[in-house]
Design a protein around this motif. Structure first.
Motif: not given
Length: 357
Positions: A163-181
């Motif tokens: 999806g997309t945050r209100p500030d316009g940045l996209a998010y993706d639960a498959d993003d390797p950076e997110w998975l690491r965090w």
């Protein structure tokens, strides 16, 4: 091969000799507590979230870890496991993208006629806790097939969270950076709660960190931190992108003073304190945590230590642990070589994922 037993501890589930229950609890009272807890766990968690999970067979299957592993030992203490998950959820939500993922794609945010009220949905929180417990108990003690099934389900759910945050940045639960965090926050929470509140914490906590990497890899994580020091460094490296969003703020600190949750439940003021008290110093500063004076802090921690270990003393390891222990009593086969996915997952809708969970 399974890791060697830490000489400082007994086998998971083994009764420690020479100890008494906090407050000198009478055995009859202890049995009542154990019976009530087992009934509540069976009705509220096991019956709803453990469907189809196999812990009793096949005979000799060690699952992902096996009986001599640090994971079996750490996860056998259910009260500290639950506290660790609360702490992990707290620090995880300091990433604004995580906050928006939860807000947009989970039932944690209470809504009336589709409009957020600013409160946590108690049923949504219960569902999240139930799924978390089934996953971390199932991957620890379940058969290899059970652990793989749980990992596939979680990966499939992650694939739907974009999806997309209100500030316009996209998010993706498959993003390797997110998975690491996400991985780092979970292993940090479980290990930290164990070290602080377990009656006999592992001497070599890095054994747990090294073993738990298998869980992160099974969810698609790569380049994961594998020691306490590496996890601490990983978490702090994300600091420039962290913040306390309005979503995070409405469910913490002063906003929970009138919470109807019981003191030991997520969403209560006491558990909010316990989670923030676990945080690294930099995270405590970020969320404006003000610890009580040293005497009060020690008293609170001692009380929580007593309650958590008293509950574990009364109930002992849960049924799933006992079934897994019986499953491998006659010896174990070699665990799988790798838990990392070997092929792309099928694309499913959220409804399809929930139907198979």
């Amino acid at each position: 091969m399974p890791a060697k037993t830490d000489p400082r501890r007994t086998h998971p589930g083994q009764t420690h000799t020479g100890r008494t229950h906090p407050g000198g609890s009478h055995p009859g009272k202890t049995n009542v507590v154990a019976t009530r807890f087992e009934r509540a766990f069976d009705a509220d968690i096991r019956a709803r979230f453990f469907k189809g999970l196999d812990f009793a067979g096949p005979e000799g299957d060690p699952g992902w870890f096996g009986p001599e592993s640090a994971v079996w030992y750490v996860h056998s203490h259910l009260p500290t496991l639950m506290l660790g998950l609360v702490g992990a959820a707290y620090i995880e939500g300091l990433d604004p993208s995580i906050s928006w993922m939860g807000y947009d794609h989970s039932r944690l945010a209470q809504r009336v006629d589709g409009i957020p009220t600013g409160n946590i949905d108690p049923e949504g929180a219960a569902v999240r806790l139930g799924h978390s417990l089934s996953f971390f108990i199932g991957t620890a003690y379940g058969s290899t097939a059970t652990a793989e099934r749980l990992a596939r389900t979680v990966r499939a759910m992650h694939h739907t969270i974009k999806g997309t945050r209100p500030d316009g940045l996209a998010y993706d639960a498959d993003d390797p950076e997110w998975l690491r965090w996400n991985y780092a926050t979970v292993v940090w929470g479980l290990a930290t709660a164990h070290e602080r509140y377990h009656r006999r914490p592992l001497r070599d906590i890095d054994r747990y960190y090294r073993e738990f990497v298998r869980v992160g890899e099974a969810l698609g994580g790569t380049d994961l931190p594998a020691t306490k020091a590496e996890v601490a460094e990983c978490l702090e490296s994300y600091l420039p992108r962290l913040a306390v969003t309005p979503i995070k703020a409405f469910a913490t600190g002063p906003n929970l003073r009138d919470s109807k949750a019981k003191p030991w439940e997520p969403g209560s003021a006491f558990m909010d304190w316990a989670a923030r008290d676990l945080l690294p110093k930099w995270a405590q500063k970020l969320c404006l945590y003000q610890p009580p004076n040293p005497i009060a802090l020690r008293a609170r921690r001692t009380m929580l230590w007593t309650v958590l270990n008293g509950l574990h003393d009364a109930t002992g390891p849960i049924r799933e642990f006992r079934e897994a222990k019986a499953r491998v009593a006659g010896g174990v086969s070699e665990p799988v070589a790798s838990t990392a996915p070997t092929a792309p997952d099928p694309v499913l809708t959220r409804e399809e994922v929930e139907a198979t969970a």
